[in-house]
Design an enzyme around this catalytic site. Structure first.
Site, short mmCIF file in Angstrom:
data_model
loop_
_atom_site.label_atom_id
_atom_site.label_comp_id
_atom_site.label_asym_id
_atom_site.label_seq_id
_atom_site.Cartn_x
_atom_site.Cartn_y
_atom_site.Cartn_z
N CYS A 140 4.11 3.39 -0.66
CA CYS A 140 3.91 3.43 -2.12
C CYS A 140 2.73 4.33 -2.46
O CYS A 140 2.75 5.06 -3.46
CB CYS A 140 3.66 2.03 -2.64
SG CYS A 140 2.22 1.22 -1.90
N ASN A 297 7.52 3.28 -11.03
CA ASN A 297 7.55 2.66 -9.71
C ASN A 297 8.31 3.58 -8.75
O ASN A 297 8.87 4.60 -9.16
CB ASN A 297 8.23 1.29 -9.83
CG ASN A 297 7.89 0.36 -8.67
OD1 ASN A 297 7.16 0.73 -7.76
ND2 ASN A 297 8.42 -0.85 -8.72
#
Ligand SMILES: *[C@@H]1O[C@H](CO)[C@@H](O)[C@H](O)[C@H]1NC(C)=O
Ligand SMILES: *[C@@H]1O[C@H](CO)[C@@H](O)[C@H](O)[C@H]1NC(C)=O
Length: 329
Positions: A140, A297
């Protein structure tokens, strides 16, 4: 042959038991198909199905409250619907940086007379690439970093370029305190780009795995001049940074967003100090008196609102204002 028959009969038996006993069977079949789940054994599958049912019960209860106007966001079946919350937490591998390290960087400052817009959405200004999907790779941090780099590059050169996460995963390694698909943080990844530059996504595509570094220096598109941190826990400063600078990399506690579908996310169970997932703040606004962040995201477009999360703004929700930073080109 005998084995196959036994196998088929047991599948049939399991299917009948499942179909007969509960209301989530159709959704289970659909979930497995959509997310291409192939479990190792019938035991494994049956355990996954149990978890799935418990999760769906949670989702249904939550959405019941949402329908009564008691919740501000909706839940739904996501790619994480067959994971326990513990397993989901293991997938969240952002490693918060030590405060000491952050202090060494430039701090974001609003110039005295600059006026911060009431709302902004950098997607509408063309500064945000399509939603990406990290899959089962816990990088991430790399997606968050390329996100703010893409914004900064667009705002400087008026050209939207998708930058490579895989280059960071392969090349920005332990020396920087980064661990590819096993986790990392933001500022050291910016530091890597400051020293080595960034390649594009198309030249160095995502593999969802750690690989050997094969950076090609003649394909470097940009470097970073400096790394700027936004003052920790100062959400007004974060608003000013997103409003005046562009998309900003942030980290959050993402544990309670496992089943987020739509609406403005807020939760009491969200930690304001334990960060475990890096994302990108691409804007903010207000709806029906509720202030929110627009968060990009990296879990694909199926997650949340086409890959985005709206998150309550003004209460350091999920620790969003703890460690924001961005690159200056
Ligand atoms: C802020 O004020 C200074 C000095 O008066 C001026 O030069 C500058 O353009 C102003 N900046 C903005 C964003 O208004
Ligand atoms: C690096 O990129 C250049 C320019 O595209 C290319 O000519 C060269 O073959 C590449 N080098 C390697 C080792 O792939």
């Amino acid at each position: 042959m005998q084995c196959l028959v036994v196998f088929l009969v047991s599948i049939l038996a399991l299917t009948l038991v499942q179909a007969g006993t509960n209301k989530y069977h159709q959704q289970w079949l659909q979930f497995k198909k959509e997310h291409m789940r192939f479990y190792r054994s019938l035991d494994d599958e049956s355990r996954r199905y149990d978890i799935f049912q418990e999760n769906l019960q949670k989702i249904d209860e939550h959405n019941g409250l949402y329908d009564k106007g008691l919740k501000t966001f909706k839940m739904g079946i996501t790619q994480f619907a067959d994971l326990t919350s513990e397993e989901f937490k293991d997938f969240l591998t952002f490693k918060p940086s030590s405060g000491v390290e952050r202090k060494a960087r430039t701090l974001f400052q609003v110039s005295g007379n600059a006026s911060v817009p009431k709302s902004i959405d950098w997607r509408k200004k063309g500064a945000v690439t399509n939603v990406k999907d990290q899959g089962i790779c816990g990088a991430c941090w790399a997606f968050s970093v390329t996100g703010s780099l893409e914004g900064a590059y667009y705002l400087k050169h008026k050209k939207l370029v998708s930058f490579s996460e895989q280059q960071l995963i392969d090349c920005a390694t332990e020396k920087y305190g980064l661990f590819g698909c096993n986790g990392g943080e933001l500022d050291p990844a910016f530091q890597y780009i400051k020293e080595n530059g960034a390649e594009t996504e198309s030249n160095y595509p995502f593999e969802m795995n750690d690989d050997q570094c094969h950076q090609n220096n003649s394909l470097i598109v940009t470097k970073i001049k400096s790394i700027v941190d936004v003052e920790s826990k100062n959400e007004d400063a974060l608003v000013a940074a997103v409003g005046l600078v562009g998309p900003i990399s942030v980290a959050i506690d993402a544990e309670p967003i496992q089943f987020y579908r739509s609406g403005i996310f807020q939760s009491e169970s969200c930690s304001q100090v334990e960060l475990n997932h890096a994302v990108l703040a691409v804007g903010y606004g207000s709806k029906n008196g509720q202030d929110y962040w627009i968060i990009k995201n990296s879990w694909g477009t199926e997650f949340g609102e086409n890959g985005y999360i709206l998150m309550k703004r003004g209460v350091n929700q999920c620790g969003i204002a703890l460690q924001p930073s961005y690159p200056v080109l």
